[in-house]
Design a protein around this motif. Structure first.
Motif, PDB file in Angstrom:
ATOM      1  N   MET A  17      10.334 -44.349 -79.983  1.00 32.74           N
ATOM      2  CA  MET A  17      10.414 -43.653 -78.599  1.00 32.74           C
ATOM      3  C   MET A  17       9.269 -42.426 -78.873  1.00 32.74           C
ATOM      4  O   MET A  17       8.658 -42.436 -77.898  1.00 32.74           O
ATOM      5  N   ALA A  18       8.843 -41.713 -79.889  1.00 33.46           N
ATOM      6  CA  ALA A  18       7.736 -40.786 -79.822  1.00 33.46           C
ATOM      7  C   ALA A  18       6.687 -41.462 -79.576  1.00 33.46           C
ATOM      8  O   ALA A  18       5.600 -40.710 -78.759  1.00 33.46           O
ATOM      9  N   ASP A  19       6.201 -42.713 -80.073  1.00 36.29           N
ATOM     10  CA  ASP A  19       4.882 -43.398 -79.904  1.00 36.29           C
ATOM     11  C   ASP A  19       4.754 -43.698 -78.290  1.00 36.29           C
ATOM     12  O   ASP A  19       3.742 -43.867 -77.736  1.00 36.29           O
ATOM     13  N   ARG A  20       5.754 -43.893 -77.631  1.00 38.50           N
ATOM     14  CA  ARG A  20       5.839 -44.151 -76.283  1.00 38.50           C
ATOM     15  C   ARG A  20       5.694 -43.074 -75.388  1.00 38.50           C
ATOM     16  O   ARG A  20       4.920 -42.910 -74.435  1.00 38.50           O
ATOM     17  N   VAL A  21       6.347 -41.818 -75.890  1.00 42.57           N
ATOM     18  CA  VAL A  21       6.478 -40.623 -75.270  1.00 42.57           C
ATOM     19  C   VAL A  21       5.059 -39.909 -75.296  1.00 42.57           C
ATOM     20  O   VAL A  21       4.752 -39.247 -74.370  1.00 42.57           O
ATOM     21  N   ARG A  22       4.657 -39.873 -76.381  1.00 42.47           N
ATOM     22  CA  ARG A  22       3.532 -38.871 -76.583  1.00 42.47           C
ATOM     23  C   ARG A  22       2.246 -39.071 -75.764  1.00 42.47           C
ATOM     24  O   ARG A  22       1.878 -38.172 -75.218  1.00 42.47           O
ATOM     25  N   PRO A  23       1.664 -40.112 -75.659  1.00 43.81           N
ATOM     26  CA  PRO A  23       0.741 -40.483 -74.751  1.00 43.81           C
ATOM     27  C   PRO A  23       0.837 -40.179 -73.254  1.00 43.81           C
ATOM     28  O   PRO A  23       0.183 -39.541 -72.600  1.00 43.81           O
ATOM     29  N   TRP A  24       2.188 -40.635 -72.901  1.00 42.48           N
ATOM     30  CA  TRP A  24       2.393 -40.649 -71.506  1.00 42.48           C
ATOM     31  C   TRP A  24       2.785 -39.055 -71.170  1.00 42.48           C
ATOM     32  O   TRP A  24       2.100 -38.644 -69.964  1.00 42.48           O
ATOM     33  N   LEU A  25       3.049 -38.323 -71.855  1.00 45.40           N
ATOM     34  CA  LEU A  25       3.430 -36.719 -71.390  1.00 45.40           C
ATOM     35  C   LEU A  25       1.936 -36.051 -71.380  1.00 45.40           C
ATOM     36  O   LEU A  25       1.721 -35.605 -70.424  1.00 45.40           O
ATOM     37  N   PHE A  26       0.997 -36.608 -72.569  1.00 38.58           N
ATOM     38  CA  PHE A  26      -0.515 -36.165 -72.356  1.00 38.58           C
ATOM     39  C   PHE A  26      -1.001 -36.546 -71.229  1.00 38.58           C
ATOM     40  O   PHE A  26      -1.870 -35.825 -70.578  1.00 38.58           O
ATOM     41  N   THR A  27      -0.752 -37.717 -70.806  1.00 37.38           N
ATOM     42  CA  THR A  27      -1.412 -37.992 -69.459  1.00 37.38           C
ATOM     43  C   THR A  27      -0.990 -37.486 -68.145  1.00 37.38           C
ATOM     44  O   THR A  27      -1.621 -36.862 -67.488  1.00 37.38           O
ATOM     45  N   GLY A  28       0.425 -37.029 -68.131  1.00 35.94           N
ATOM     46  CA  GLY A  28       0.965 -36.186 -67.071  1.00 35.94           C
ATOM     47  C   GLY A  28       0.447 -34.887 -67.013  1.00 35.94           C
ATOM     48  O   GLY A  28       0.176 -34.321 -66.064  1.00 35.94           O
ATOM     49  N   ARG A  32      22.765 -24.583 -84.614  1.00 39.10           N
ATOM     50  CA  ARG A  32      21.578 -25.259 -85.002  1.00 39.10           C
ATOM     51  C   ARG A  32      20.367 -24.551 -84.125  1.00 39.10           C
ATOM     52  O   ARG A  32      20.492 -24.127 -82.928  1.00 39.10           O
ATOM     53  N   ARG A  33      19.215 -24.304 -84.546  1.00 41.05           N
ATOM     54  CA  ARG A  33      18.067 -23.985 -83.593  1.00 41.05           C
ATOM     55  C   ARG A  33      17.527 -24.936 -82.695  1.00 41.05           C
ATOM     56  O   ARG A  33      17.266 -26.145 -83.404  1.00 41.05           O
ATOM     57  N   THR A  34      17.134 -24.816 -81.654  1.00 40.23           N
ATOM     58  CA  THR A  34      16.598 -25.490 -80.876  1.00 40.23           C
ATOM     59  C   THR A  34      15.416 -24.585 -80.211  1.00 40.23           C
ATOM     60  O   THR A  34      15.535 -23.560 -79.778  1.00 40.23           O
ATOM     61  N   THR A  35      14.327 -25.222 -79.875  1.00 39.33           N
ATOM     62  CA  THR A  35      12.915 -24.699 -79.356  1.00 39.33           C
ATOM     63  C   THR A  35      12.488 -25.523 -78.192  1.00 39.33           C
ATOM     64  O   THR A  35      12.582 -26.627 -77.951  1.00 39.33           O
ATOM     65  N   VAL A  36      12.016 -24.642 -77.268  1.00 36.11           N
ATOM     66  CA  VAL A  36      11.277 -25.115 -76.147  1.00 36.11           C
ATOM     67  C   VAL A  36       9.911 -24.932 -76.046  1.00 36.11           C
ATOM     68  O   VAL A  36       9.360 -23.885 -76.599  1.00 36.11           O
ATOM     69  N   TRP A  37       9.043 -26.041 -76.055  1.00 36.15           N
ATOM     70  CA  TRP A  37       7.669 -26.183 -76.162  1.00 36.15           C
ATOM     71  C   TRP A  37       7.250 -26.275 -74.853  1.00 36.15           C
ATOM     72  O   TRP A  37       7.665 -27.150 -74.018  1.00 36.15           O
ATOM     73  N   ARG A  38       5.687 -25.996 -74.770  1.00 35.13           N
ATOM     74  CA  ARG A  38       4.826 -26.541 -73.497  1.00 35.13           C
ATOM     75  C   ARG A  38       3.748 -27.083 -73.856  1.00 35.13           C
ATOM     76  O   ARG A  38       3.001 -26.367 -75.085  1.00 35.13           O
ATOM     77  N   LEU A  39       3.055 -27.774 -73.549  1.00 33.44           N
ATOM     78  CA  LEU A  39       1.708 -28.343 -73.427  1.00 33.44           C
ATOM     79  C   LEU A  39       0.962 -27.306 -73.066  1.00 33.44           C
ATOM     80  O   LEU A  39       1.202 -26.748 -71.672  1.00 33.44           O
ATOM     81  N   PRO A  40      -0.108 -26.700 -73.593  1.00 37.87           N
ATOM     82  CA  PRO A  40      -0.771 -25.567 -73.206  1.00 37.87           C
ATOM     83  C   PRO A  40      -1.444 -25.929 -71.800  1.00 37.87           C
ATOM     84  O   PRO A  40      -1.764 -26.861 -71.284  1.00 37.87           O
ATOM     85  N   SER A  66      10.880 -34.812 -86.519  1.00 37.91           N
ATOM     86  CA  SER A  66       9.547 -34.798 -87.394  1.00 37.91           C
ATOM     87  C   SER A  66       8.518 -35.262 -86.448  1.00 37.91           C
ATOM     88  O   SER A  66       7.397 -35.289 -86.805  1.00 37.91           O
ATOM     89  N   GLN A  67       9.033 -36.319 -85.510  1.00 41.20           N
ATOM     90  CA  GLN A  67       7.800 -36.910 -84.669  1.00 41.20           C
ATOM     91  C   GLN A  67       7.424 -35.736 -83.537  1.00 41.20           C
ATOM     92  O   GLN A  67       6.624 -36.227 -82.671  1.00 41.20           O
ATOM     93  N   LEU A  68       7.828 -34.651 -83.223  1.00 48.04           N
ATOM     94  CA  LEU A  68       7.159 -33.723 -82.621  1.00 48.04           C
ATOM     95  C   LEU A  68       5.536 -33.562 -82.645  1.00 48.04           C
ATOM     96  O   LEU A  68       5.215 -33.148 -83.657  1.00 48.04           O
ATOM     97  N   PRO A  69       5.077 -33.670 -81.335  1.00 45.68           N
ATOM     98  CA  PRO A  69       3.543 -33.555 -81.445  1.00 45.68           C
ATOM     99  C   PRO A  69       3.061 -32.155 -81.935  1.00 45.68           C
ATOM    100  O   PRO A  69       3.755 -31.306 -81.743  1.00 45.68           O
ATOM    101  N   GLU A  70       1.948 -32.090 -82.632  1.00 46.56           N
ATOM    102  CA  GLU A  70       1.356 -30.724 -82.943  1.00 46.56           C
ATOM    103  C   GLU A  70       0.701 -29.789 -81.968  1.00 46.56           C
ATOM    104  O   GLU A  70       0.675 -28.722 -82.247  1.00 46.56           O
ATOM    105  N   ALA A  71       0.136 -30.477 -81.008  1.00 47.34           N
ATOM    106  CA  ALA A  71      -0.353 -29.621 -79.832  1.00 47.34           C
ATOM    107  C   ALA A  71       0.226 -28.783 -79.137  1.00 47.34           C
ATOM    108  O   ALA A  71      -0.212 -28.013 -78.239  1.00 47.34           O
ATOM    109  N   LEU A  72       1.606 -28.749 -78.983  1.00 42.93           N
ATOM    110  CA  LEU A  72       2.453 -28.130 -78.317  1.00 42.93           C
ATOM    111  C   LEU A  72       2.435 -26.430 -78.664  1.00 42.93           C
ATOM    112  O   LEU A  72       2.604 -26.325 -79.700  1.00 42.93           O
ATOM    113  N   VAL A  73       2.902 -25.610 -77.610  1.00 42.83           N
ATOM    114  CA  VAL A  73       3.173 -24.347 -77.912  1.00 42.83           C
ATOM    115  C   VAL A  73       4.400 -23.895 -77.665  1.00 42.83           C
ATOM    116  O   VAL A  73       5.212 -24.039 -76.844  1.00 42.83           O
TER     117      VAL A  73
END
Length: 220
Positions: free
Chosen positions: A163-174, A212-220, A189-196
């Motif tokens: 799933m991560a391999d499908r989603v990652r490039p799609w989100l970056f394109t958007g 449990r801890r959950t985090t909200v991230w944003r593409l910069p 563990s599959q979360l991309p490193e470019a998120l803030v």
């Protein structure tokens, strides 16, 4: 493929989620029993079995809860905009976006159960403009479904490598095309490193487990 009439009334109940009590959802107390009910329905040819449609929609995943909380606390992110909830499941994040003032919300999922329960959950919360749609990951961002999307909300979509391999490039394109992209994630563990990181929450995962801890991230 049609979900049997009365399925959700029989196998779920309306529940308020721990981190987002403003929202009620049709959830299952016993996911194993729900899965058996899905198998039984599939046995008479009415719906796909759990190998094709797992009951992810029947629980409020904490990644989605964190993202829904953030949207409700920051309505300016979605107000008056077209929003896409990717991997919508129960539609928690989609409903939160509608409550926060989104003009239109596309709730994308591949599971026919999810696509059937999302309108019920929207109605239970008194919101309009939530539209269930199928898989969008193969859609062109310039195409009819995605070209008007202003904000992408993705709750816990990096749960496995495929799933991560499908989603990652799609989100970056958007994001490159101008969409705001927010991700709710409980530490996959599959979360991309470019998120803030923009927010973090402790969520009660069940009645007996510690928060449990959950985090909200944003593409910069």
């Amino acid at each position: 493929m049609t979900v049997p009439a009365g399925f959700f009334a029989e196998h779920t109940r309306l529940v308020r989620t721990p981190l987002v009590p403003e929202v009620v959802l049709h959830l299952a107390d016993d996911v194993a029993a729900l899965w058996q009910a899905m198998e039984d329905a599939a046995g008479v040819g009415e719906v796909p079995g759990p190998g094709e449609a797992s009951p992810f929609w029947a629980a409020a995943w904490i990644g989605g809860q964190g993202l829904a909380r953030y949207v409700l606390d920051h309505p300016d992110l979605v107000a008056g905009r077209t929003v896409l909830d990717l991997g919508a499941g129960s539609g928690l994040v989609a409903v939160a976006a509608a409550l926060a003032g989104a003009d239109r919300v596309l709730a994308s999922d591949v599971d026919p159960y999810a696509l059937a329960v999302i309108p019920l959950n929207a109605a239970a919360n008194g919101v309009r403009g939530v539209e269930p749609v199928g898989d969008v990951l193969d859609d062109d961002w310039g195409g009819p479904r995605l070209s008007t999307v202003d904000v992408v909300l993705a709750g816990d979509v990096f749960y496995d490598l495929r799933m991560a391999d499908r989603v990652r490039p799609w989100l970056f394109t958007g994001w490159v095309r101008g969409a705001i992209v927010l991700v709710g994630d409980p530490g996959r563990s599959q979360l991309p490193e470019a998120l803030v990181e923009v927010a973090g929450y402790d969520v009660a995962d069940s009645g007996v487990d510690p928060a449990r801890r959950t985090t909200v991230w944003r593409l910069p």
